[in-house]
Design a protein around this motif. Sequence first.
Motif, PDB file in Angstrom:
ATOM      1  N   VAL A 107      80.988  29.847  26.666  1.00 38.18           N
ATOM      2  CA  VAL A 107      80.397  30.337  25.536  1.00 38.18           C
ATOM      3  C   VAL A 107      80.362  31.897  25.550  1.00 38.18           C
ATOM      4  O   VAL A 107      80.470  32.476  26.486  1.00 38.18           O
ATOM      5  CB  VAL A 107      78.851  29.827  25.589  1.00 38.18           C
ATOM      6  CG1 VAL A 107      78.857  28.365  25.252  1.00 38.18           C
ATOM      7  CG2 VAL A 107      78.042  30.441  26.496  1.00 38.18           C
ATOM      8  N   PRO A 108      80.448  32.378  24.204  1.00 40.23           N
ATOM      9  CA  PRO A 108      80.610  33.765  24.243  1.00 40.23           C
ATOM     10  C   PRO A 108      79.350  34.310  24.429  1.00 40.23           C
ATOM     11  O   PRO A 108      78.180  33.738  24.239  1.00 40.23           O
ATOM     12  CB  PRO A 108      81.132  33.877  22.625  1.00 40.23           C
ATOM     13  CG  PRO A 108      80.621  32.734  22.109  1.00 40.23           C
ATOM     14  CD  PRO A 108      80.919  31.522  22.972  1.00 40.23           C
ATOM     15  N   ARG A 109      79.419  35.831  24.499  1.00 42.83           N
ATOM     16  CA  ARG A 109      78.032  36.448  24.879  1.00 42.83           C
ATOM     17  C   ARG A 109      77.140  36.743  23.449  1.00 42.83           C
ATOM     18  O   ARG A 109      76.005  36.632  23.827  1.00 42.83           O
ATOM     19  CB  ARG A 109      78.132  37.805  25.297  1.00 42.83           C
ATOM     20  CG  ARG A 109      79.100  37.806  26.843  1.00 42.83           C
ATOM     21  CD  ARG A 109      79.225  39.095  27.454  1.00 42.83           C
ATOM     22  NE  ARG A 109      79.818  39.130  28.836  1.00 42.83           N
ATOM     23  CZ  ARG A 109      80.088  39.976  29.618  1.00 42.83           C
ATOM     24  NH1 ARG A 109      80.080  41.450  29.208  1.00 42.83           N
ATOM     25  NH2 ARG A 109      80.765  40.130  30.873  1.00 42.83           N
ATOM     26  N   ALA A 110      77.949  36.983  22.455  1.00 41.82           N
ATOM     27  CA  ALA A 110      77.141  37.072  21.392  1.00 41.82           C
ATOM     28  C   ALA A 110      76.724  35.672  20.788  1.00 41.82           C
ATOM     29  O   ALA A 110      77.337  34.527  20.972  1.00 41.82           O
ATOM     30  CB  ALA A 110      78.234  37.262  20.198  1.00 41.82           C
ATOM     31  N   HIS A 111      75.272  35.940  20.554  1.00 42.48           N
ATOM     32  CA  HIS A 111      74.631  34.788  20.041  1.00 42.48           C
ATOM     33  C   HIS A 111      75.114  34.144  18.578  1.00 42.48           C
ATOM     34  O   HIS A 111      74.154  34.336  17.483  1.00 42.48           O
ATOM     35  CB  HIS A 111      73.253  34.765  20.115  1.00 42.48           C
ATOM     36  CG  HIS A 111      72.750  34.744  21.532  1.00 42.48           C
ATOM     37  ND1 HIS A 111      72.022  33.836  22.255  1.00 42.48           N
ATOM     38  CD2 HIS A 111      72.980  35.612  22.661  1.00 42.48           C
ATOM     39  CE1 HIS A 111      71.708  34.054  23.226  1.00 42.48           C
ATOM     40  NE2 HIS A 111      72.380  35.308  23.837  1.00 42.48           N
ATOM     41  N   ASP A 112      76.149  33.736  18.360  1.00 38.24           N
ATOM     42  CA  ASP A 112      76.574  33.592  16.841  1.00 38.24           C
ATOM     43  C   ASP A 112      76.956  32.157  16.902  1.00 38.24           C
ATOM     44  O   ASP A 112      76.469  31.614  17.771  1.00 38.24           O
ATOM     45  CB  ASP A 112      78.022  34.441  16.592  1.00 38.24           C
ATOM     46  CG  ASP A 112      79.222  34.296  17.559  1.00 38.24           C
ATOM     47  OD1 ASP A 112      78.863  33.329  18.714  1.00 38.24           O
ATOM     48  OD2 ASP A 112      79.986  34.812  17.604  1.00 38.24           O
ATOM     49  N   GLU A 113      77.754  31.695  15.931  1.00 35.89           N
ATOM     50  CA  GLU A 113      77.910  30.323  15.774  1.00 35.89           C
ATOM     51  C   GLU A 113      78.714  29.658  16.678  1.00 35.89           C
ATOM     52  O   GLU A 113      78.496  28.455  17.179  1.00 35.89           O
ATOM     53  CB  GLU A 113      78.912  30.238  14.104  1.00 35.89           C
ATOM     54  CG  GLU A 113      77.775  30.516  13.074  1.00 35.89           C
ATOM     55  CD  GLU A 113      77.854  32.095  12.640  1.00 35.89           C
ATOM     56  OE1 GLU A 113      78.574  32.567  13.294  1.00 35.89           O
ATOM     57  OE2 GLU A 113      77.211  32.379  11.795  1.00 35.89           O
ATOM     58  N   LEU A 114      79.810  30.293  17.301  1.00 31.95           N
ATOM     59  CA  LEU A 114      80.457  29.925  18.435  1.00 31.95           C
ATOM     60  C   LEU A 114      79.633  29.780  19.519  1.00 31.95           C
ATOM     61  O   LEU A 114      79.905  28.731  20.454  1.00 31.95           O
ATOM     62  CB  LEU A 114      81.618  30.952  18.888  1.00 31.95           C
ATOM     63  CG  LEU A 114      82.760  30.788  17.737  1.00 31.95           C
ATOM     64  CD1 LEU A 114      83.799  31.786  18.037  1.00 31.95           C
ATOM     65  CD2 LEU A 114      83.217  29.535  17.247  1.00 31.95           C
ATOM     66  N   ARG A 171      76.815  28.826  19.520  1.00 35.49           N
ATOM     67  CA  ARG A 171      75.535  27.878  19.484  1.00 35.49           C
ATOM     68  C   ARG A 171      76.497  26.445  19.427  1.00 35.49           C
ATOM     69  O   ARG A 171      76.064  25.608  19.790  1.00 35.49           O
ATOM     70  CB  ARG A 171      74.997  27.699  17.717  1.00 35.49           C
ATOM     71  CG  ARG A 171      73.942  28.953  17.809  1.00 35.49           C
ATOM     72  CD  ARG A 171      73.109  28.815  16.662  1.00 35.49           C
ATOM     73  NE  ARG A 171      73.747  28.892  15.495  1.00 35.49           N
ATOM     74  CZ  ARG A 171      73.961  30.406  14.704  1.00 35.49           C
ATOM     75  NH1 ARG A 171      73.287  31.223  15.415  1.00 35.49           N
ATOM     76  NH2 ARG A 171      74.631  30.280  13.698  1.00 35.49           N
ATOM     77  N   LEU A 172      77.752  26.666  19.039  1.00 38.83           N
ATOM     78  CA  LEU A 172      78.774  25.307  19.101  1.00 38.83           C
ATOM     79  C   LEU A 172      79.123  25.043  20.628  1.00 38.83           C
ATOM     80  O   LEU A 172      78.638  23.855  20.894  1.00 38.83           O
ATOM     81  CB  LEU A 172      80.061  25.549  18.309  1.00 38.83           C
ATOM     82  CG  LEU A 172      81.121  24.551  18.382  1.00 38.83           C
ATOM     83  CD1 LEU A 172      80.650  23.263  18.235  1.00 38.83           C
ATOM     84  CD2 LEU A 172      82.370  25.190  18.083  1.00 38.83           C
ATOM     85  N   GLY A 173      79.065  26.012  21.558  1.00 37.81           N
ATOM     86  CA  GLY A 173      79.458  25.890  22.817  1.00 37.81           C
ATOM     87  C   GLY A 173      78.296  25.407  23.403  1.00 37.81           C
ATOM     88  O   GLY A 173      78.087  24.321  24.407  1.00 37.81           O
ATOM     89  N   ASP A 174      76.930  25.852  23.205  1.00 36.04           N
ATOM     90  CA  ASP A 174      75.715  25.760  23.801  1.00 36.04           C
ATOM     91  C   ASP A 174      75.532  23.978  23.465  1.00 36.04           C
ATOM     92  O   ASP A 174      74.992  23.218  24.194  1.00 36.04           O
ATOM     93  CB  ASP A 174      74.558  26.546  23.522  1.00 36.04           C
ATOM     94  CG  ASP A 174      73.311  26.019  24.078  1.00 36.04           C
ATOM     95  OD1 ASP A 174      73.342  26.084  25.324  1.00 36.04           O
ATOM     96  OD2 ASP A 174      72.496  25.778  23.531  1.00 36.04           O
ATOM     97  N   THR A 175      75.874  23.776  22.179  1.00 31.91           N
ATOM     98  CA  THR A 175      75.369  22.210  21.791  1.00 31.91           C
ATOM     99  C   THR A 175      76.272  21.470  22.393  1.00 31.91           C
ATOM    100  O   THR A 175      76.078  20.316  22.737  1.00 31.91           O
ATOM    101  CB  THR A 175      75.536  22.397  20.074  1.00 31.91           C
ATOM    102  OG1 THR A 175      74.755  22.783  19.520  1.00 31.91           O
ATOM    103  CG2 THR A 175      75.300  20.589  19.911  1.00 31.91           C
ATOM    104  N   LEU A 176      77.579  21.844  22.444  1.00 30.23           N
ATOM    105  CA  LEU A 176      78.428  20.808  23.345  1.00 30.23           C
ATOM    106  C   LEU A 176      78.296  20.842  24.616  1.00 30.23           C
ATOM    107  O   LEU A 176      78.458  19.583  25.390  1.00 30.23           O
ATOM    108  CB  LEU A 176      79.807  21.360  23.290  1.00 30.23           C
ATOM    109  CG  LEU A 176      80.360  21.413  21.842  1.00 30.23           C
ATOM    110  CD1 LEU A 176      81.815  21.887  21.689  1.00 30.23           C
ATOM    111  CD2 LEU A 176      80.659  19.732  21.278  1.00 30.23           C
TER     112      LEU A 176
END
Length: 453
Positions: free
Chosen positions: A210-217, A219-224
């Motif tokens: 997951v990227p370091r920035a707490h953005d949409e990507l 949240r997507l990676g964390d959800t997956l």
Amino acid sequence: MTILADLISRLPIRVRLSLAFAGVMIVLFGGLALLLHTRFVSSLDAGINRGLRTRAADLATLVRAREGRPLRPGTQLPESGGAFAQVLTPSGGIVDSTPGHGAKSLLTRDEVRRALNQRVLIARRENARVVAEPLAAPPAAVLVVGSSLSQRDRALRTLDEMLFIGGPILLVLTCVAGYALAAFALAPVERMRGRAARISGSGHGDRLPVPRAHDELYRLGDTLNQMLNRLEEAMDRERVFVANAGHELRTPLTILKLELEVTLTERLSHEDLERRLQSAAEEVDRLSKLAEDLLVIARADQGRLPVDKRPVEIEPVLRAVTDRIAGAARGESRLVRAESAGSLVVPADRDRLEQALTNMVTNALNHGNGPVLLTARERNGHVEMHVLDEGPGFAPEFLPRVFERFSRADPARSRGGAGLGLSIVRAIAEAHGGTAEAANRAEGGAVSVRART
């Protein structure tokens, strides 16, 4: 339009983003080019007009300086910065002019007549712009001042070349930069895809980056990743379930096979043959019971455990359970009894309710001591049914796992069933919208189910 939309939808997202970016840039650049061209033309024209008015004022002053002296044909006006001028009579004859412009009048007779009364601006006349105004000198005359438009046209051509040659180049560079930016923005998605392609069912702990920035990507990676955690836990439970089911099925099948082999290979007396067949029948019953329990668990996992809810009186259910198990309990010198439930009624499937209570009583008989008591009471809009015994209760380390599948307090598996009884109790309780609980009392263990009234 539909075909174009379908074609665009088939393109990679990077290309679509680049095309959208290019479309926006074309609109912006086109508008900017049009605005720049318009403003540049306006600026050039304003400069030329301002120069013409200034030159006209200077020449008018020069002509007025000759006041008292009549204008004579053939005289010449001074040159200034490439501008040219004429002084015309009301009939259109040339009185004065700058060198090289005395052969032909710059104005027609109609234009001269209009210029005798007011200032006249002619935007283009033989690649030049002229302004004519009345000249207050005896006799009446018209002063005409002009300027060539060749420099203006060259400047506009240069600007157009810069816009229509340099503009597309800049647009291409911008689109390439947009594609690179889109690729950079989607790089975390590509890393997720690559990691997902390497994740297998046998791996544990593999997660998407997951990227370091707490953005949409992010949240997507964390959800997956949370979904992968749930899938991994489900797969682990499935593996344990299959392994335990295989173990539980293997034991009665092995015994059944041995009993049949002995029956077929040895000469047995009638009593021994009957005993062997009775043992085989018991193992078949055990296999049948295990298959039914596994079917209940599977249906409960799928949320399809059949429940026919109808108003059920608790008192007859408690009596039916105690009567069914009384014989087995007497064989172990145990007592099973039920307290009066009064007129309690609960919407439930009576067969499933009896099955749950039977499993609870059987568990108390197998793992507890002393008499087993069934009670029921109403509290806070729920009916609670308890099975109490006087045994040692549940081991503290086992209590959190009481309702797990194939869980048994006896590691040696030397007594009791397959460890599915209380799991089925919980599945039936949840199918009725209730809960199942286990606890220790000072007198022994207690298992209870709660259902809405």
